[in-house]
Scaffold this motif. Structure first.
Motif, PDB file in Angstrom:
ATOM      1  N   ASN A  10       0.799  -1.227   0.000  1.00  0.00           N
ATOM      2  CA  ASN A  10       0.000   0.000   0.000  1.00  0.00           C
ATOM      3  C   ASN A  10       0.836   1.284   0.000  1.00  0.00           C
ATOM      4  O   ASN A  10       0.284   2.379   0.034  1.00  0.00           O
ATOM      5  CB  ASN A  10      -0.984   0.001   1.178  1.00  0.00           C
ATOM      6  CG  ASN A  10      -0.316   0.190   2.527  1.00  0.00           C
ATOM      7  OD1 ASN A  10       0.884   0.425   2.636  1.00  0.00           O
ATOM      8  ND2 ASN A  10      -1.098   0.065   3.591  1.00  0.00           N
ATOM      9  N   ASN A  13      -0.064   4.016  -2.670  1.00  0.00           N
ATOM     10  CA  ASN A  13      -1.368   4.639  -2.432  1.00  0.00           C
ATOM     11  C   ASN A  13      -1.343   5.545  -1.203  1.00  0.00           C
ATOM     12  O   ASN A  13      -1.887   6.651  -1.224  1.00  0.00           O
ATOM     13  CB  ASN A  13      -2.449   3.570  -2.268  1.00  0.00           C
ATOM     14  CG  ASN A  13      -2.776   2.877  -3.570  1.00  0.00           C
ATOM     15  OD1 ASN A  13      -2.553   3.423  -4.639  1.00  0.00           O
ATOM     16  ND2 ASN A  13      -3.294   1.671  -3.472  1.00  0.00           N
ATOM     17  N   LYS A  16       0.605   8.726  -2.010  1.00  0.00           N
ATOM     18  CA  LYS A  16      -0.199   9.627  -2.853  1.00  0.00           C
ATOM     19  C   LYS A  16      -1.259  10.348  -2.021  1.00  0.00           C
ATOM     20  O   LYS A  16      -1.458  11.554  -2.157  1.00  0.00           O
ATOM     21  CB  LYS A  16      -0.850   8.846  -3.986  1.00  0.00           C
ATOM     22  CG  LYS A  16      -1.635   9.706  -4.947  1.00  0.00           C
ATOM     23  CD  LYS A  16      -2.187   8.870  -6.080  1.00  0.00           C
ATOM     24  CE  LYS A  16      -2.881   9.552  -7.149  1.00  0.00           C
ATOM     25  NZ  LYS A  16      -3.605  10.606  -7.236  1.00  0.00           N
TER      26      LYS A  16
END
Length: 119
Positions: A10, A13, A16
């Motif tokens: 992860n 993600n 971001k």
């Protein structure tokens, strides 16, 4: 599902989303050249992803200002020339002004009058 742990799966993600959160916070604080909010975010948005660049910019700014006979005579171009040596991505006068104002406001107050003096 995110449970507060950053994992290999992860990481992209989460990174971001954290970037977007910081960007939103800077927008809410009216981030601008006249009112810089985050030097790290500013550099990242320019494409600078080396965390050591921020420290090098601070060190070079302080060095230039404290070694100048009259710091108020320094120009945007003087800083631009030196900052380009640190990162070729720092190439315009607006970037120089943002960087110096941020340094003056949040790290080395003696830089601020020089930053404001730049035209």
């Amino acid at each position: 599902m995110f449970n507060g742990s950053v994992t290999k799966e992860n990481n992209a993600n989460v990174t971001k989303m954290l970037y977007e959160a910081v960007h939103e916070m800077a927008l809410s604080r009216a981030d601008s050249i006249e009112h810089p909010v985050s030097l790290s975010l500013f550099l990242l948005e320019m494409g600078v992803d080396d965390p050591s660049v921020e420290d090098k910019l601070i060190k070079k700014s302080v060095e230039m200002i404290f070694s100048a006979e009259d710091p108020m005579e320094l120009t945007t171009e003087d800083f631009q020339k030196e900052f380009k040596k640190i990162s070729s991505l720092i190439s315009d006068s607006g970037s120089v002004k943002y960087i110096l104002r941020w340094i003056g406001l949040y790290d080395v107050p003696k830089v601020y009058p020089v930053a404001v003096n730049l035209v």
